[in-house]
Design an enzyme around this catalytic site. Sequence first.
Site, PDB file in Angstrom:
ATOM      1  N   SER A 236       0.842  -1.200   0.000  1.00  0.00           N
ATOM      2  CA  SER A 236       0.000   0.000   0.000  1.00  0.00           C
ATOM      3  C   SER A 236       0.874   1.245   0.000  1.00  0.00           C
ATOM      4  O   SER A 236       2.024   1.215   0.477  1.00  0.00           O
ATOM      5  CB  SER A 236      -0.886   0.025   1.248  1.00  0.00           C
ATOM      6  OG  SER A 236      -1.595   1.251   1.347  1.00  0.00           O
TER       7      SER A 236
ATOM      8  N   TYR B 286      -2.289  -0.660  10.381  1.00  0.00           N
ATOM      9  CA  TYR B 286      -2.361  -1.140   9.000  1.00  0.00           C
ATOM     10  C   TYR B 286      -1.137  -0.707   8.208  1.00  0.00           C
ATOM     11  O   TYR B 286      -0.506  -1.515   7.507  1.00  0.00           O
ATOM     12  CB  TYR B 286      -3.639  -0.609   8.360  1.00  0.00           C
ATOM     13  CG  TYR B 286      -3.786  -0.880   6.890  1.00  0.00           C
ATOM     14  CD1 TYR B 286      -4.263  -2.101   6.428  1.00  0.00           C
ATOM     15  CD2 TYR B 286      -3.473   0.097   5.944  1.00  0.00           C
ATOM     16  CE1 TYR B 286      -4.411  -2.347   5.069  1.00  0.00           C
ATOM     17  CE2 TYR B 286      -3.621  -0.135   4.587  1.00  0.00           C
ATOM     18  CZ  TYR B 286      -4.088  -1.356   4.153  1.00  0.00           C
ATOM     19  OH  TYR B 286      -4.242  -1.597   2.804  1.00  0.00           O
TER      20      TYR B 286
END
Length: 298
Positions: free
Chosen positions: A191, A204
């Site tokens: 990501s 995350y």
Amino acid sequence: MSQDQYAPEDPTSQHVQPDAQPEQQIGHPGLESEMDLEPDYGEQTYRGSGRLEGKRALITGGDSGIGRAVALAYAREGADVVISYLPDEEEDAQVTARVVRDAGRTAVTAPGDLRDEDFCRQLVERTVSELGGIDVLVSNAAYQMSVGGIEDLSTEQLLRTYTTNVFATFWLCQAAVGHMQPGSSIVITTSIQAYQPSPSLLDYASTKGALVTFTKGLSQELAPRGIRVNTVAPGPIWTPLIPATMPAEEVGSFGAETPIGRAGQPAELAPAYVFLAAQESSYVTGERIGVTGGMPMP
């Protein structure tokens, strides 16, 4: 909408603009059918050309979003597919299985929780058993949940995030590499959060940073065996994870901060996963492809 992924089009206006995104929240883990604005995963536009003919792929988080787009693209490129997903996502998973079968390929549905090490190993064994082997592993499933700050981050959430995102990737790779032949490929979804972490997604983001390092390290180990390991790093992508894990006001403006000015669609991710699984990327390992709408990554 484009006729296919090759048709020239202005990327700034190719898909829905932020002002058309509803400020919606849905329950976790989130189903595409619950979204007021469903993502584009390429069903009407992705055109295959046999780049993965005969390949056998395992895709985690394959029920919706990026995973569904990858499953569709792989099938239209000639691959048979096993998709894993949480039992609550069965409805979405059956849609993915349908589009894979509509492409003339085998689709195996495998519900379960990747936080269970035994399930991860059984998932690989089932892929080998039902497809006759495994050539591509796409470790894509992830958990995220927005919090106010580090003081609001519970140990329960921290463990869930790390077990789903990091430990499961280790377990899947441990189980898969012994079955993989030279020419096989592992593709890990990281990501932009690994490079531009949002404070509300600290747990995350840190797992995605760990997976970037994991990709670099494992690629070095497996390169002499002819197995390549790479990562795709998405920016803001319109999937069920967004309204299921973020405040409604952030959902409404999601993706507006990118230079292209909008959220990406899962269909725009799939070609990167195809490239990294295909023989044409035979000299690419330990690398990252960013699909971020122009948001820079160091």
